[in-house]
Design a protein around this motif. Structure first.
Motif, mmCIF file in Angstrom:
data_model
loop_
_atom_site.group_PDB
_atom_site.id
_atom_site.type_symbol
_atom_site.label_atom_id
_atom_site.label_comp_id
_atom_site.label_asym_id
_atom_site.label_seq_id
_atom_site.Cartn_x
_atom_site.Cartn_y
_atom_site.Cartn_z
ATOM 1 N N LEU B 162 0.826 -1.220 0.000
ATOM 2 C CA LEU B 162 0.000 0.000 0.000
ATOM 3 C C LEU B 162 0.850 1.255 0.000
ATOM 4 C CD1 LEU B 162 -2.917 -0.896 2.481
ATOM 5 C CD2 LEU B 162 -2.932 -0.912 -0.010
ATOM 6 N N GLU B 163 2.177 1.054 0.042
ATOM 7 C CA GLU B 163 3.119 2.190 0.044
ATOM 8 C C GLU B 163 2.824 3.137 1.199
ATOM 9 O OE1 GLU B 163 2.842 3.825 -3.875
ATOM 10 O OE2 GLU B 163 3.659 2.054 -4.814
ATOM 11 N N VAL B 164 2.691 2.558 2.379
ATOM 12 C CA VAL B 164 2.421 3.361 3.576
ATOM 13 C C VAL B 164 3.495 3.052 4.617
ATOM 14 C CG1 VAL B 164 -0.064 3.589 3.233
ATOM 15 C CG2 VAL B 164 0.838 1.581 4.399
ATOM 16 N N LYS B 165 3.436 3.788 5.742
ATOM 17 C CA LYS B 165 4.392 3.546 6.803
ATOM 18 C C LYS B 165 3.683 3.699 8.151
ATOM 19 C CE LYS B 165 5.991 8.334 6.546
ATOM 20 N NZ LYS B 165 4.830 8.742 5.750
ATOM 21 N N ILE B 166 4.420 3.410 9.229
ATOM 22 C CA ILE B 166 3.855 3.579 10.565
ATOM 23 C C ILE B 166 3.449 5.040 10.743
ATOM 24 C CG2 ILE B 166 4.360 3.521 13.054
ATOM 25 C CD1 ILE B 166 6.239 1.195 12.515
ATOM 26 N N GLY B 167 2.252 5.221 11.252
ATOM 27 C CA GLY B 167 1.730 6.574 11.447
ATOM 28 C C GLY B 167 0.720 6.968 10.380
ATOM 29 N N ASP B 168 0.742 6.263 9.230
ATOM 30 C CA ASP B 168 -0.228 6.588 8.172
ATOM 31 C C ASP B 168 -1.597 6.020 8.523
ATOM 32 O OD1 ASP B 168 2.028 6.303 5.283
ATOM 33 O OD2 ASP B 168 1.706 7.886 6.775
ATOM 34 N N THR B 169 -2.603 6.452 7.753
ATOM 35 C CA THR B 169 -3.979 6.043 8.012
ATOM 36 C C THR B 169 -4.405 4.935 7.063
ATOM 37 O OG1 THR B 169 -4.486 8.310 8.658
ATOM 38 C CG2 THR B 169 -6.362 6.887 8.182
ATOM 39 N N LEU B 170 -5.218 4.007 7.593
ATOM 40 C CA LEU B 170 -5.827 2.955 6.784
ATOM 41 C C LEU B 170 -7.346 3.115 6.875
ATOM 42 C CD1 LEU B 170 -3.805 -0.226 7.871
ATOM 43 C CD2 LEU B 170 -3.522 1.104 5.773
ATOM 44 N N LYS B 171 -8.020 2.625 5.844
ATOM 45 C CA LYS B 171 -9.488 2.632 5.874
ATOM 46 C C LYS B 171 -9.974 1.201 5.768
ATOM 47 C CE LYS B 171 -13.163 5.446 5.629
ATOM 48 N NZ LYS B 171 -13.774 5.947 4.400
ATOM 49 N N ILE B 172 -10.748 0.794 6.773
ATOM 50 C CA ILE B 172 -11.337 -0.552 6.741
ATOM 51 C C ILE B 172 -12.834 -0.373 6.929
ATOM 52 C CG2 ILE B 172 -11.418 -2.831 7.819
ATOM 53 C CD1 ILE B 172 -8.598 -2.347 8.852
ATOM 54 N N LEU B 175 -14.323 2.784 8.646
ATOM 55 C CA LEU B 175 -13.503 3.298 9.744
ATOM 56 C C LEU B 175 -12.091 3.618 9.292
ATOM 57 C CD1 LEU B 175 -13.491 3.691 12.909
ATOM 58 C CD2 LEU B 175 -12.523 1.390 13.051
ATOM 59 N N SER B 176 -11.578 4.736 9.790
ATOM 60 C CA SER B 176 -10.160 5.064 9.565
ATOM 61 C C SER B 176 -9.380 4.654 10.790
ATOM 62 C CB SER B 176 -9.997 6.582 9.347
ATOM 63 O OG SER B 176 -10.631 6.955 8.163
ATOM 64 N N LEU B 177 -8.221 4.056 10.583
ATOM 65 C CA LEU B 177 -7.358 3.619 11.676
ATOM 66 C C LEU B 177 -5.940 4.099 11.401
ATOM 67 C CD1 LEU B 177 -9.173 0.733 10.756
ATOM 68 C CD2 LEU B 177 -8.518 0.330 13.117
ATOM 69 N N ARG B 178 -5.144 4.087 12.459
ATOM 70 C CA ARG B 178 -3.778 4.553 12.336
ATOM 71 C C ARG B 178 -2.852 3.343 12.477
ATOM 72 N NH1 ARG B 178 -1.564 9.740 13.145
ATOM 73 N NH2 ARG B 178 0.571 9.665 13.927
ATOM 74 N N ILE B 179 -1.893 3.277 11.567
ATOM 75 C CA ILE B 179 -0.909 2.195 11.690
ATOM 76 C C ILE B 179 0.008 2.554 12.847
ATOM 77 C CG2 ILE B 179 0.944 0.911 10.570
ATOM 78 C CD1 ILE B 179 -0.239 1.751 7.862
ATOM 79 N N ARG B 180 -0.022 1.727 13.922
ATOM 80 C CA ARG B 180 0.756 2.068 15.110
ATOM 81 C C ARG B 180 1.988 1.154 15.267
ATOM 82 N NH1 ARG B 180 -3.970 3.581 18.688
ATOM 83 N NH2 ARG B 180 -4.395 5.713 17.989
ATOM 84 N N ALA B 181 1.973 -0.023 14.635
ATOM 85 C CA ALA B 181 3.135 -0.909 14.781
ATOM 86 C C ALA B 181 3.150 -1.940 13.651
ATOM 87 C CB ALA B 181 3.104 -1.603 16.134
ATOM 88 N N VAL B 182 4.301 -2.557 13.501
ATOM 89 C CA VAL B 182 4.464 -3.635 12.508
ATOM 90 C C VAL B 182 4.602 -4.959 13.257
ATOM 91 C CG1 VAL B 182 5.970 -4.582 10.720
ATOM 92 C CG2 VAL B 182 5.538 -2.125 10.818
#
Lengths: 238, 849
Positions: B162-172, B175-182
């Motif tokens: 998805l070409e994203v990183k920790i701290g970016d937003t996801l939509k499921i 709902l929008s969520l924040r990537i907090r960890a891998v």
């Protein structure tokens, strides 16, 4: 004192099948050998001398006739019975020695004693090796011995169980003159020591004349039997 | 003095056996190598699989996530059920589903394996996440609703895709969520089955907020229990059935926390063991050849022993003890190599296994591998030993042929007994006994066919017309001369090649099916969790796109067969290939008309206006496997309610089209009122695929989209890895065949030298002689490979068409490649030995004759 016969062959014949048709090796042999006697069997190559010895040793079965050796009727015995018969009664010396290449001289001599279940097999074997002058070579393998030495080991193996009969098939055939004479002297000395019946297959008339009796075989038949005067030994000491 | 045969004791035989071995092991190098090569894979595979199974068992609680896992599909536990579960111990609830995840920043979306966890997760083990937004934060903290946004933990692959990183937003969903960890490691991942996308972990609260939890949504509710002291695992299942008979839940306990993986490991281990056993059998031919050659050289010794009084049994005993000693040496060396391979294998598998791959000493596999080695050596050595025992003492004086050409009945019985023991071990030491029996029967059949063909080739060579070309005439004569290796080479190389061709063709067919054939016929997408109210708009949006066709949709529910003709499903005996039908939840649907790509083969389809008692249309294969037919009844638990339906017809389904099809289809009325969602498929050209994906995922964030190409690629990757292991093991059989080939040529070396010398004396040049050898080995290699190619083709064709019921795809280059390899290998070894023979000087050979 009449001697008892230890070998009795009655009308013994042997015919072998081949692609070219049956081959009559022995044709109605009648023969007897007394206990303690020395007999030379002579004849040209292909006359059936070695076959005759095989029959006496139970190595081959006759096609016809009866074979009695050391009170055993050989034609009635199974293969394993024949093996045990040989173990207990017969010593054989071959022209090609036939020592087991992976066993030492001592072990080769001990084989018949071990097969008999003797617990002192190696002690007796060591003594026999010494008696043929090879006491120092007991741990040597056949490949490390000369032809004469190998034949002496084979001789020790043949007599270690003090058999009733010693059969020798051209025992000096692969040896030079001097060595051959040494072997023959040893054989006769052992015969004298134990009164073993000695049957010597040879094509050499001079050698045969050293025996009590000479039987001439030709074309599978006994053509002559001749009693000799007392054998002349070269007197080679051990 | 007379003595009994008891003086020929075993201890004396042992002494003689080892005295004779002083001559060296020169003739036995191939013998030992064959046993090492055959025993090593068996020991290695069994050790590794036992270690993995032991690891799965020992770490069962962590893998499963609890002492027991209670699963419900498409519904959560009722209040009563929840109370009952809580009475048994501490309960952790998680929900697992497939859902689309979007990255607003990059406008990319993909299918993910979504897992919603409660505050207690994980009950056992640890979920590690070294890279996180908040260092040293707990999992619950990372997932919590902080500043109006829930958190999510994701697998590294999601960030890349998805070409994203920790701290970016996801939509499921909504709902929008924040990537907090891998996620670094997930303790219970192995128990979740095959994944079609990267893992995303959110809280159960967050899942509720996404809007994805709808009636009939394909969500699996897992209740993991840390049982209290009063409850034991073994009785939990029975207790659950007694207390909650209507629940319809599926229970897994930690003694088998990942049954899918365990089954997979056992099946692969079984197959690789059987292949290893085939290598051992090929090696057995080498053993037999080595013993035969060794005893040929021992005729004078055996005859001398008999002259000196040894019995035939004693002779047999001496040489059999030698064979046993060397077989033990080979087997032990094979064990050591096998355990070493297991260690190496465990390192390669470390990333793929859910448990640490700790290879431990497993006595069972090692004893079994040793038993295989000793039995194989015995099986192939008894015949030449039994014949050698008949060597007449008179062999010293003339070439006397033993009267018996066959061994005595006692030894024939011994051969048979050894054979039966070997077959029994092969079949009864594995789980899938029928498969093992089939494999063994096939291997034996091919063995005897090759044996007969080898002799037939010699016969043909013998009666063939004499060619005018001397080299060709001599080459053909060499194939049938006494002592020729023809039969031995055809058998050993043939068996190895046959197995190799069989495996290569099966693997090639499956790969072609998955990578090329299936994608051509398959829909481009599967759409899941389409809600009732969304259906018309979904169909409209999809069909509007140019290049999209065949948009099909069906209702989708989940249910479990609980009774067959009134008998509880657990008590019904079914064929092993349809056990899955009764195991756990199945997809259900209902329909007015016959589904696409299905044919009614028995009974009648219900009328379009049918309103009577519940009826079912059942897959014909499932019906045969369960021993039921028209008029029989199935009781299906659908969302806690039991529905008894009568089988009205049987369908033959063409699964290869990957169209939507169900094992059970209800009539149009029975389940219409139950909460459910819809499944759909659509075909699309390459350009339309992208449009369709974007459109649907944007308009309907709750609908999960499975791209068939990606799914098939996942399957293809697994298949590739599996086939590498199988091909590698099958190659061992080939190597064993090559060893036997080398041994057979080595045994004939003396004769070859003599032949070459005599030919030279008579005027043949080295070139002339070389041509003869070249032709001989080419004919031998070609004939062997043609036979193997034919046998392998037949075996593979049977497996693909009769067992897997798939279409056969011709792979001529695979077969051709095998033929070329076989001819080259035969030529290589044959000419290597012959080159040495050509270089020998004539005089020493003639002098020693």
């Amino acid at each position: 004192m009449p001697q008892s016969s230890i070998v009795n062959l009655k009308s013994v014949s042997l015919t072998l099948k081949s692609d070219a048709g049956p081959v009559n090796i022995l044709r109605g042999i009648d023969m007897s050998i007394n206990a303690g006697e020395t007999v030379g069997i002579v004849g040209p190559s292909g006359s059936g001398k070695s076959t005759l010895m095989s029959i006496m040793a139970g190595l081959e079965r006759p096609s016809g006739g009866e074979v009695s050796v050391a009170d055993s009727q050989l034609e009635t015995l199974s293969e394993d019975d024949l093996a045990r018969f040989r173990r207990d009664n017969v010593g054989i010396v071959f022209q090609s020695f036939h020592l087991i290449p992976t066993m030492t001289a001592l072990e080769n001599v001990a084989i018949p004693l071990e097969l008999s279940g003797r617990t002192d097999a190696f002690a007796v074997a060591a003594e026999k090796l010494k008696s043929v002058g090879l006491g120092e070579r007991s741990s040597h393998y056949p490949s490390q011995l000369s032809g004469g030495e190998q034949q002496r080991v084979a001789l020790a193996r043949a007599v270690c169980t003090e058999p009733k009969i010693l059969l020798a098939d051209e025992p000096t055939g692969n040896l030079d003159g001097a060595t051959g004479e040494l072997i023959i002297d040893l054989m006769f000395q052992l015969h004298d020591a134990h009164n073993t019946t000695l049957v010597l297959i040879t094509h050499d008339d001079d050698l045969a004349r050293k025996c009590d009796r000479v039987i001439r075989v030709e074309d599978g038949r006994v053509i002559e039997q001749e009693r000799q005067s007392a054998p002349q030994l070269e007197g080679h000491s051990l | 003095m007379s003595s009994q045969s008891g003086s020929e004791t075993y201890s004396l035989a042992v002494k003689y056996a080892f005295r004779e071995l002083r001559g060296g092991l020169k003739g036995f190098r191939i013998f030992v190598a064959c046993l090492v090569l055959g025993g090593a894979p068996i020991a290695g595979v069994r050790t590794l699989s036992s270690s993995i199974s032991e690891g799965l068992r020992a770490n069962g609680r962590v893998i499963l996530g609890g002492d027991v896992d209670v699963r419900l599909t498409s519904r959560s536990a009722s209040v009563e059920e929840a109370v009952w579960l809580k009475s048994k111990g501490q309960v952790s609830e998680i929900q697992v589903l497939r859902a689309m995840v979007g990255a607003p920043a990059t406008d990319q979306r993909l299918l993910s394996e979504l897992k919603a966890v409660d505050n207690i997760y994980p009950l056992f083990g640890t979920l590690t996440h070294p890279s996180s937004e908040r260092a040293n934060s707990s999992l619950q903290n990372l997932l919590s609703n902080d500043g109006g946004m829930f958190g999510a933990l994701v697998e590294p692959t999601l960030l890349d895709r998805l070409e994203v990183k920790i701290g970016d937003t996801l939509k499921i969903g909504g709902l929008s969520l924040r990537i907090r960890a891998v996620i670094s490691s997930e303790p219970d991942k192995a128990s979740q089955g095959m994944s079609l996308g990267p893992r995303v972990i959110i809280s159960t609260e967050a899942l509720q907020a996404t809007g994805l939890v709808q009636p009939g949504s394909l969500i699996r509710y897992h209740y993991r229990l840390d049982l209290n002291d009063q409850t034991i695992i073994e009785s939990f299942r029975d207790d659950a059935k007694l207390s909650m008979p209507e629940a319809g839940w599926r229970i897994t306990d930690s003694s088998n926390g990942a049954p899918g993986i365990k089954r997979f490991v056992e099946r692969v281990a079984m197959f690789l063991t059987l292949v290893g056993l085939t290598a051992l059998i090929v090696g057995g031919v080498g053993v037999g050849n080595a013993v035969h050659a060794y005893l040929d050289g021992k005729i004078a010794t055996i005859a001398t022993m008999k002259c000196l009084g040894a019995s035939s049994s004693f002779i047999f005993r001496i040489h059999y003890l030698q064979v046993l000693a060397l077989a033990l040496l080979g087997s032990v060396a094979g064990l050591i190599l096998g355990v070493g391979l297991a260690f190496v294998g465990s390192q390669f598998l470390a990333s793929a296994l859910p448990v640490p791959a700790v290879v431990t000493f497993q006595a069972g596999p090692l004893v079994l591998a040793t038993a295989y080695g000793l039995l194989t050596a015995t099986l192939f050595a008894i015949w030449p030993l039994a014949r050698a025992r008949e060597t007449p003492a008179a062999s010293l004086f003339r070439d006397v042929v033993a009267k018996r050409r066959w061994p005595r009945p006692f030894y024939l019985a011994l051969v048979f007994l050894t054979f039966i023991t070997l077959v029994a071990l092969a079949i009864f030491t594995v789980e899938e006994k029928i498969f093992a029996a089939g494999f063994v029967v096939a291997a034996i059949a091919i063995f005897f066919v090759l044996l007969l063909l080898g002799h037939f080739i010699q016969f043909v060579a013998k009666v063939a017309p004499k060619f005018r070309i001397p080299a060709l005439r001599l080459a053909i004569a060499n194939l049938h001369r006494p002592g020729a290796a023809t039969a031995s080479v055809v058998l050993s190389m043939g068996l190895g090649l046959t197995l190799f061709v069989t495996v290569a063709l099966i693997e090639g067919n499956l790969r072609e099916q998955v990578q090329d054939q299936l994608p051509e016929n398959a829909p481009a997408f599967f759409f899941i969790d389409i809600q009732n109210q969304q259906l018309p708009n979904f169909v409209g949006a999809a069909t509007k796109i140019d290049g999209v066709s065949d948009v099909n949709h069906v209702p989708n529910l989940r249910g479990r067969i609980v009774k067959v003709n009134g008998v509880p499903a657990a008590k019904v005996a079914v064929a092993s290939d349809v056990k899955w039908v009764l195991r756990g939840d199945r997809g259900l649907t209902y329909a007015k008309e016959i589904p696409v790509n299905a044919t009614v083969v028995e009974g009648e389809w219900w009328p379009a206006d049918y309103t009577g008692k519940p009826l079912i249309s059942l897959d014909q294969g499932a019906a045969i496997g369960m021993g039921i037919g028209i008029g029989d009844t199935l009781t299906v638990n659908v969302m806690g309610r039991e529905v008894m339906a009568t089988i009205a017809n049987l369908r033959e389904i063409d699964w290869s089209t990957l169209a939507i099809n169900f094992v059970m289809v209800f009539d149009q009325n029975t389940l219409a009122g139950a909460p459910h969602s819809h499944l759909a498929t659509a075909k699309a050209g390459s350009d339309a695929e992208v449009d369709l994906f974007r459109t649907i995922t944007k308009l309907f964030p709750n609908i999960s989209v499975i791209r068939m190409k990606e799914a098939l690629q996942t399957v293809a990757k697994i298949l590739e890895q599996l086939s590498s292991a199988v091909t590698a093991t099958a190659s061992i059989t080939l190597v064993a065949g090559v060893l036997v080939l080398a041994g057979a040529f080595a045994a004939g070396h003396r004769k070859r030298v003599y032949d070459a010398v005599i030919l030279k004396v008579l005027g043949a040049t080295r070139r002339d002689i070389f041509k003869t050898f070249l032709l001989e080995y080419t004919i031998l290699g070609l004939v062997t490979s043609l036979i193997a190619a034919g046998a392998g083709w037949f075996a593979a064709h049977t497996v693909i068409t009769e067992i897997l019921e798939a279409k056969w795809i011709n792979l001529p280059y695979t077969v051709l490649g095998t033929i070329v390899i076989s001819v080259c290998v035969t030529l290589l070894f044959g000419l290597l030995g012959s080159w040495r023979a050509l270089g020998e000087k004539a005089a020493p050979v003639l002098r020693s004759d």
